[in-house]
Write an enzyme that holds these catalytic residues in place. Structure first.
Site, PDB file in Angstrom:
ATOM      1  N   GLU A  54       0.800  -1.232   0.000  1.00 31.58           N
ATOM      2  CA  GLU A  54       0.000   0.000   0.000  1.00 31.58           C
ATOM      3  C   GLU A  54       0.834   1.283   0.000  1.00 31.58           C
ATOM      4  O   GLU A  54       0.820   2.040   0.973  1.00 31.58           O
ATOM      5  CB  GLU A  54      -0.941   0.026   1.205  1.00 31.58           C
ATOM      6  CG  GLU A  54      -1.940  -1.095   1.216  1.00 31.58           C
ATOM      7  CD  GLU A  54      -3.040  -0.896   2.261  1.00 31.58           C
ATOM      8  OE1 GLU A  54      -2.962   0.068   3.041  1.00 31.58           O
ATOM      9  OE2 GLU A  54      -3.982  -1.707   2.266  1.00 31.58           O
ATOM     10  N   GLU A 106      -5.475  -8.388   0.722  1.00 33.17           N
ATOM     11  CA  GLU A 106      -5.961  -8.043   2.076  1.00 33.17           C
ATOM     12  C   GLU A 106      -7.436  -7.698   1.980  1.00 33.17           C
ATOM     13  O   GLU A 106      -7.858  -6.987   1.081  1.00 33.17           O
ATOM     14  CB  GLU A 106      -5.267  -6.795   2.640  1.00 33.17           C
ATOM     15  CG  GLU A 106      -3.997  -7.028   3.376  1.00 33.17           C
ATOM     16  CD  GLU A 106      -3.460  -5.758   4.044  1.00 33.17           C
ATOM     17  OE1 GLU A 106      -4.268  -4.899   4.463  1.00 33.17           O
ATOM     18  OE2 GLU A 106      -2.232  -5.637   4.122  1.00 33.17           O
TER      19      GLU A 106
HETATM   20  C1  GAL Z   1      -4.005  -2.142   5.683  1.00 36.85           C
HETATM   21  C2  GAL Z   1      -2.593  -2.408   6.133  1.00 36.85           C
HETATM   22  C3  GAL Z   1      -2.505  -3.408   7.234  1.00 36.85           C
HETATM   23  C4  GAL Z   1      -3.626  -3.334   8.249  1.00 36.85           C
HETATM   24  C5  GAL Z   1      -4.978  -3.155   7.592  1.00 36.85           C
HETATM   25  C6  GAL Z   1      -6.126  -2.884   8.548  1.00 36.85           C
HETATM   26  O1  GAL Z   1      -4.103  -0.893   5.114  1.00 36.85           O
HETATM   27  O2  GAL Z   1      -1.821  -2.891   5.058  1.00 36.85           O
HETATM   28  O3  GAL Z   1      -1.244  -3.298   7.821  1.00 36.85           O
HETATM   29  O4  GAL Z   1      -3.349  -2.453   9.229  1.00 36.85           O
HETATM   30  O5  GAL Z   1      -4.943  -2.090   6.688  1.00 36.85           O
HETATM   31  O6  GAL Z   1      -6.140  -1.582   8.982  1.00 36.85           O
END
Ligand code: GAL
Length: 470
Positions: free
Chosen positions: A197, A382
């Protein structure tokens, strides 16, 4: 869950979704099966070094910008830090065993740059190499496929002392680090990702300053963006050279953007937010350059761009990782440069503990949006949610999280059925961890962690995945 509780829960969902309890129940009970996604689909969980490892100063590890940032009073909501986190550094064997028992066969982790190169460059920390060697071997012995991320936000503090991502020298520093990781571990790791990200750490860390390393200002932001894009492509090239048969990707945070009203003012506000949220990092890698015409202030990046850079930004990734949690509703707003802002979701919208709107349809739409780019393969690297978890008689009945996953998966499948080449899905996250500035409070895990005793309890959502993937 008792039947009465279940019916109450259906009624609450129905109210939240503004539909009848019967339809809510149909959604919740709509079964999707693993087979729908095909037999080669990769199912896994994602984690990151700073959020789970702990062992912040053990065995030769150097300081990271998050080690530093968390020590300043007021930076982290509950004044916690990642010194111990989920203690994965010591518990990786039992944790990976637990992962296997949930039928999750793919494990995404990140290397901690300062654990491997305590000063960011130069002297290699053999004990750091040893840790990842053991961890990777444990995965392989258990039949778990490791997916490695090079950079998940924990820059060595020594490099931030030299201006971090705003210093063009980072291209050389990052290349040295990428080279080290791929040479040391490329014999056993097939799946690689370059950056987690970039849109998040450049904006939060170098523009608004609400994440480490807490820098602000347009110059810091734009230089960090350009240097990030150079590293993104260079990282890809280095991985390819050292791991010729590797499966190489990078990841982007992304959110489907909708204008609050269908007028041209609102639509152009949505377009500007789309640049920042979704387009800024992928387009230069595809040879499309920066989206200057849709967000003219980006032209202020010019002083950082050298001759030949636009060519260097290109790299053809094998896969693009998309990370989606919520949609964004846009309106025009007098924020300098951007002239747009997000609209708060309606008060009765279903929200996670992060204050993010649950909007599964946004997953479908953002996948379709990315699928218009000439990319070979999309992986959801994710997706997940934090909800208040309660331990009742040793169990955590997190039905709301299960329903979140089901609906986001249904929408992933919808895009796949329409022909998008989606080849994997990673839940965020395996175990409750240190959630950056939020501290330990929002819990995203499929496995609950007691941060005092480090005792793990599999949540019902973890068992849901186990059964789904059987
Ligand atoms: C993403 C990040 C993760 C985690 C997730 C939930 O943006 O890559 O590290 O924190 O959000 O907030």
């Amino acid at each position: 869950m008792l039947r009465v509780e279940f019916l109450k829960y259906m009624a609450a969902l129905a109210a939240m979704w503004k539909i009848s309890p019967v339809v809510a129940r149909q959604i919740v009970e709509a079964e999707i099966s693993r087979q729908d996604f095909g037999k080669d689909f990769s199912w896994g969980v994602a984690t990151s070094a700073y959020q789970v490892e702990g062992a912040w100063n053990l065995d030769g590890k150097g300081e990271s910008i998050w080690d530093r940032y968390t020590q300043k009073q007021g930076n982290i909501k509950d004044s916690s830090d990642g010194k111990v986190a989920s203690d994965f550094y010591h518990r990786y064997k039992s944790d990976l065993g637990l992962l296997k028992s949930l039928n999750l066969k793919n494990f995404r982790f990140s290397f901690s740059w300062p654990r491997l190169l305590p000063d960011g460059t130069g002297k290699v920390n053999g004990q750091g190499i040893g840790f990842y060697d053991r961890m990777i071997d444990t995965c392989l012995n258990l039949g778990i496929e490791p997916w490695a991320m090079l950079y998940h936000w924990d820059l060595p503090q020594k490099l931030e002392d030299k201006d971090g991502w705003t210093n063009r020298d980072i291209v050389g520093w990052f290349s040295e680090y990428a080279d080290l990781c791929s040479r040391k571990f490329g014999d056993r790791i097939k799946h690689w990702m370059v950056l987690n990200e970039p849109g998040s750490y450049t904006t939060l860390g170098y523009l608004s300053g609400i994440h480490a390393p807490s820098r602000i200002g347009i110059g810091n932001y734009l230089s960090s963006v350009h240097h990030t894009c150079l590293c993104q492509a260079e990282g890809g090239r280095i991985l390819r050279e050292n791991v010729p048969n590797g499966h190489i990707g990078t990841t982007f945070s992304c959110s489907y953007i909708e204008p609050e009203k269908e007028t041209s003012l609102y639509q152009s506000a949505a377009k500007r937010l789309d640049v920042v949220f979704n387009r800024l990092f992928i387009e230069p890698s595809l040879g499309m350059g920066y989206p200057f015409e849709d967000l003219p202030f980006l032209e202020k990046m010019a002083p950082y761009i050298q001759n030949g850079d636009m060519e260097k930004l290109k790299y053809e990734f094998d896969f693009i990782g998309i990370q989606n949690y919520f949609r964004v509703i846009a309106k025009p707003f007098p924020i300098p440069y951007l002239w747009a802002s997000r609209v708060k979701p309606e008060t009765d919208a279903e929200m996670t503990e992060m204050g993010w709107e649950v909007h599964p349809d946004g997953m479908y739409k953002i996948i379709k949006q990315f699928a218009k780019y000439p990319i070979k393969e999309i992986i959801v690297t994710e997706n997940g949610a934090a909800f208040p978890d309660q331990i009742v008689n040793g169990r955590i009945h997190d039905l709301q999280r299960i329903n979140f996953y089901k609906r986001y998966l249904q929408n992933t499948l919808r895009a796949k059925r329409e022909g998008v080449n989606i080849t994997g899905y990673f839940a965020w996250t395996f175990i409750d961890n240190f959630e950056w500035v939020e501290g330990f409070h929002p819990r995203f895990g499929l496995v609950h962690n007691d941060f005092k005793t480090q005792e793990r309890i599999v949540k019902d959502s973890g068992y849901w995945f186990r059964d789904f993937l059987k």
